[in-house]
Design an enzyme around this catalytic site. Structure first.
Site, PDB file in Angstrom:
ATOM      1  N   GLU A 167       2.668  -5.702   3.597  1.00  0.00           N
ATOM      2  CA  GLU A 167       2.249  -6.341   2.349  1.00  0.00           C
ATOM      3  C   GLU A 167       0.793  -6.793   2.411  1.00  0.00           C
ATOM      4  OE1 GLU A 167       4.088  -5.745   0.011  1.00  0.00           O
ATOM      5  OE2 GLU A 167       5.697  -5.113   1.335  1.00  0.00           O
TER       6      GLU A 167
ATOM      7  N   HIS B  49      14.324   0.273  -7.400  1.00  0.00           N
ATOM      8  CA  HIS B  49      13.058   1.002  -7.380  1.00  0.00           C
ATOM      9  C   HIS B  49      12.885   1.946  -8.558  1.00  0.00           C
ATOM     10  CE1 HIS B  49      12.809  -0.456  -3.318  1.00  0.00           C
ATOM     11  NE2 HIS B  49      11.606   0.056  -3.202  1.00  0.00           N
TER      12      HIS B  49
END
Length: 857
Positions: free
Chosen positions: A640, A771
């Site tokens: 991230e 997703h």
């Protein structure tokens, strides 16, 4: 061997199309973080209760942002992005003054961010992927932050009392996350939309085909909505409540209606085309040309060329898709929270590590069992990732593993939370949308703004499947043999709930390491210190805590200032690290709060500084122990942070293509997956791996075993991602809604060639596949593998330079920063990669890192 690598190479040599079929363009998609575990990760539950009191907001000039930021983010796309993702969407910029005026001087944001989601399985546990959100960013000038210090609040504009008291419409440098409530959403969003409608009316009346008279005011309109909408959607992802859901659901159609009006504005579309056709076109910078081309494509993909009846149909589809997407993700969250199993007999959870027992006991306390302890219970087992994964890997009770596994793969597949009809409606509507835009299927629409084509994506997946298959078959045989050697009755007939348990036992036996035994070496504070030191070494930046400068949504959220080598602030970011089961979305993601922008400068001379946010769901502190991370959680944080770096270290001043904006979806995972490689770099790992009590370094022999274990079951893990990506493409190319084959039939068919052990007949994984049904990865999940090729090849540049040569590492890091991280969406990603690497990408490094290169040969 070399020959076969060369055969794979052309797959990546795909240039971004300058034009798309019938001028149709695909809408941008949000970046979703990957949930990096072998089985689909559930939302991770947090044990911390939400703070009961909120800190009083200082009205400074905060600018909120939306939950997730789309990768292909173009102005119009920013507005059309779905609410935050869980893949990533989130809070954004700062608003200055009231929402009723926003000249560049009115936007001086301080820190804000976005989110990036990730894949369902990667070396990092997150997701990116998102989830799926969008974000905005008002203006944030570098001069606004002299040395990351506090500033005095400016006076608020004099407006109607109700408007003035609504934090969504106030002046601020940082979004007032601490005081925004559900009651502010309806009046705040409606007042904002009314103002933006007026601004759009004025722009259409006075529009001129010039940058100052067209693109700059358009950026301001988009940015404003992105910021405010991003704020409320971010809060929905991290502090979900029924009241907030209801408020967002009520105003969402009005927001989508405005987005469609903006995206389908013929006066603006014609003016943008006039810029492209003008004599001055060739004199425009590469970044500005990219912006214009993206705006034209996005307008077409948003239906600007459709006739009245078809446009009305298109708009109805967009509204319904937005609604269904929200409902899908809410059902997944609610279904995940719904499963609870109370256990009072410790024998039933024999094998669970102390960390998992502590989490299960703490969950029991939150459910009313006040005297629950890790040692004596009772314990509550949930489907939240930290507990779910522990049960699958460590519980000796096979019946418990089966029960929890079956609950997980059937989440949101029955009763009021059944996502099956939603999946069917979404696929049907996406196909109708594609047909309206003169495409054969939705995958073609999706690929219109990506590096790849459908054929190239399928070709890459098949090449990787072939390289992974034999290794995955051997993985299964190894597990069966090992289980038999241990006297397991199920050895000859291993089921899905056995593989992860025996995989962990084999890993422990083969490498003499276990993730639980490694936890004490990975304390949260040490990991962050090591990560920041790595960023300083590679990219010449300093990262300092700046807690208290910006309002936060939870007491555990940290705030940081990023400075360049001269000590000047260049960016800011929030980090929300821990799982909170009752209110926080699953996975991990990064999103933009505000982006770097010349137009939205606070002082008219220096660009607004970027702000980001990172969100994870890692193991929280327990008792007197700090947060002790698994190695996968460490990889997730690095992942991230890679997304955040691309957002924060951009040098692109054109706001519409700065940072993560305007980057093709299948290239956006490059920096995140690139950063994961450093978790295996000896000096980096040793700098973070220190025992939290004794300070002892991770033993050298353990590091070597960890390095050797990197390719453990690489074939199986590769096939898992290939299954998800192949299923996604199949559903968006060949699947016929309401036909003879159900979506579950398609899953079974695809799995027969992508999984050594096909899923159970009752597997309903698709009902939790956020997703592609609630984020930006529809017909785009292949992007994880596509970008993995890019990222592995990029890291191989450091290997070629010499990882032990500190000077060479710094020089290569500087080049990476000046290309991959600095250029944003202002240049085609393939060109950016070639500028860094000196050639087009090759899959060789990825196969070598995964131990699969020999299989290809």
């Amino acid at each position: 061997m070399a020959k076969q690598v060369d055969e794979l190479k052309p797959i990546m040599a795909v240039h971004v199309p300058s034009q798309t079929k019938d001028e149709n363009w695909v809408s941008s998609q949000n970046i979703i973080l990957q949930e990096q575990f072998e089985f689909p990760l559930s939302s991770q539950r947090v044990i911390f209760t939400r703070a009961k009191s909120r800190k009083k907001m200082k009205i400074t000039r905060y600018l909120p942002n939306r939950v997730l930021f789309k990768t292909t983010l173009v102005i119009v796309n920013m507005l059309m992005a779905t609410t935050r993702f869980s893949l990533s969407r989130s809070v954004h910029p700062l608003l200055k003054r009231s929402p009723f005026s926003y000249s560049s001087s009115h936007f001086t944001p301080k820190l804000l961010r976005k989110s990036y989601p990730c894949p369902l399985w990667s070396s990092s546990f997150s997701f990116c992927l998102h989830t799926f959100h969008h974000s905005t960013s008002p203006s944030l000038s570098s001069s606004s932050f002299s040395a990351c210090s506090h500033r005095s609040p400016p006076s608020m504009a004099s407006v109607d009392e109700n408007i003035e008291s609504n934090p969504l419409l106030q002046d601020f440098d940082f979004p007032p996350f601490d005081i925004v409530e559900a009651k502010h959403v309806r009046p705040g969003i409606r007042a904002l939309l009314k103002k933006l409608e007026s601004d759009l009316d004025e722009l259409e009346k006075t529009v001129e085909p010039s940058w100052p008279k067209l693109v700059e005011p358009l950026e301001k309109i988009i940015d404003r909505l992105t910021v405010v909408w991003g704020m409320v959607n971010h809060l929905k992802s991290v502090e979900d409540t029924a009241e907030l859901r209801a408020a967002i659901e009520e105003v969402q159609p009005e927001k989508v209606k405005f987005q469609l009006r903006l995206g389908q504005s013929k006066p603006i579309y014609n003016a943008i085309k006039a810029i492209q056709e003008s004599p001055d076109w060739q004199s425009l910078s590469e970044a500005r040309k990219r912006i214009v081309e993206n705006l034209i494509k996005e307008a077409v993909l948003n239906g600007v060329s459709l006739e009245d009846d078809k446009r009305e149909q298109f708009n109805k589809i967009e509204q319904e898709l937005e609604r269904l997407s929200h409902k899908f993700s809410e059902n997944v969250l609610d279904a995940t929270k719904k499963f609870e199993k109370l256990i009072t007999d410790k024998k039933e959870i024999e094998g669970l590590p102390a960390t998992a027992l502590g989490l299960a006991a703490q969950t029991a306390v939150s459910k009313g069992h006040e005297n629950a302890t890790a040692e004596n219970g009772p314990w509550v087992i949930t489907l939240d990732a930290p507990i779910f994964i522990s049960v699958m890997q460590h519980a000796r009770n096979r019946a418990l593993r089966e029960e929890v596994y079956r609950a997980y793969i059937t989440r949101a597949s029955s009763g009021d939370l059944d996502n099956t009809p939603i999946i069917n409606k979404i696929l049907k509507l996406r196909l109708e949308k594609a047909k309206l835009l003169n495409y054969n299927n939705y995958a073609e629409v999706s690929m219109a703004t990506k590096m790849a084509t459908v054929d190239k994506a399928e070709e890459l997946l098949e090449k990787l499947r072939g390289a992974s298959w034999n290794a995955a078959v051997q993985d299964v045989e190894d597990l069966k043999s090992y289980a038999k050697s241990q006297g397991a009755l199920e050895a000859d007939n291993l089921s899905h709930w056995d593989f992860n348990f025996w995989s962990e036992r084999l890993r422990e036996s083969k490498y003499n390491i276990s993730e639980e035994e490694l936890r004490p070496y990975f304390s949260f504070s040490k990991v962050m210190d090591g990560l920041f030191n790595l960023a300083k070494t590679l990219f010449g930046i300093d990262i300092e805590p700046d807690d208290g400068l910006a309002p936060v949504w939870n007491k555990d959220v940290r705030f940081y200032c990023v400075k360049d080598s001269s000590g000047s602030p260049i960016a800011y970011f929030y980090f929300d690290p821990y799982s909170r089961p009752s209110e926080k979305r699953e996975g991990a993601w990064m999103d933009e709060v505000v982006s770097r922008s010349r137009v939205l400068s606070g002082n008219g001379t220096t660009p607004r500084l970027p702000i980001a946010h990172m969100v994870c769901n890692q193991t929280p502190p327990f008792g007197d122990k700090p947060s002790l991370m698994t190695f996968r959680e460490v990889e997730t944080v690095f992942h991230e942070f890679g997304h955040a770096l691309q957002h924060m270290l951009t040098k692109q001043d054109e706001g519409l293509v700065s940072g993560i904006r305007g980057i093709e979806w299948d290239a956006v995972e490059l920096p995140s997956q690139f950063m994961e490689n450093w978790c295996y770099h000896r000096d980096t790992l040793m700098s973070i791996a220190k025992h939290y009590e004794t300070g002892e370094n991770l033993p050298e022999e353990v590091y070597l075993k960890l390095l050797a274990a990197r390719t453990f079951r690489a074939g199986s893990l590769s096939l898992r991602q290939i299954r998800f990506a192949s299923l996604d493409l199949e559903l968006h190319t060949k699947y016929i809604p309401d036909g003879s084959e159900s979506v579950y039939d398609v899953d079974q068919r695809v799995s027969r060639r992508t999984q050594v052990i096909p899923p159970l007949p009752e597997d309903r994984f698709l009902c939790g596949f956020n997703h592609i049904f609630a984020g930006g990865y529809a017909a785009g999940y292949y992007s994880y593998k596509w970008a993995e090729v890019l990222s592995a090849d990029a890291f191989s540049a450091f290997e070629d330079a010499g990882l032990e040569d500190s000077k060479a590492v710094k020089e290569t890091g500087h080049k990476f920063r000046e290309t991959i991280l600095a250029l944003g969406g202002g240049k085609a990603p393939l060109e950016v990669f070639v500028e860094f690497r000196g050639r087009e990408p090759s899959p060789e490094a990825l196969l070598r890192h995964n131990g699969l290169l020999a299989a290809t040969a």
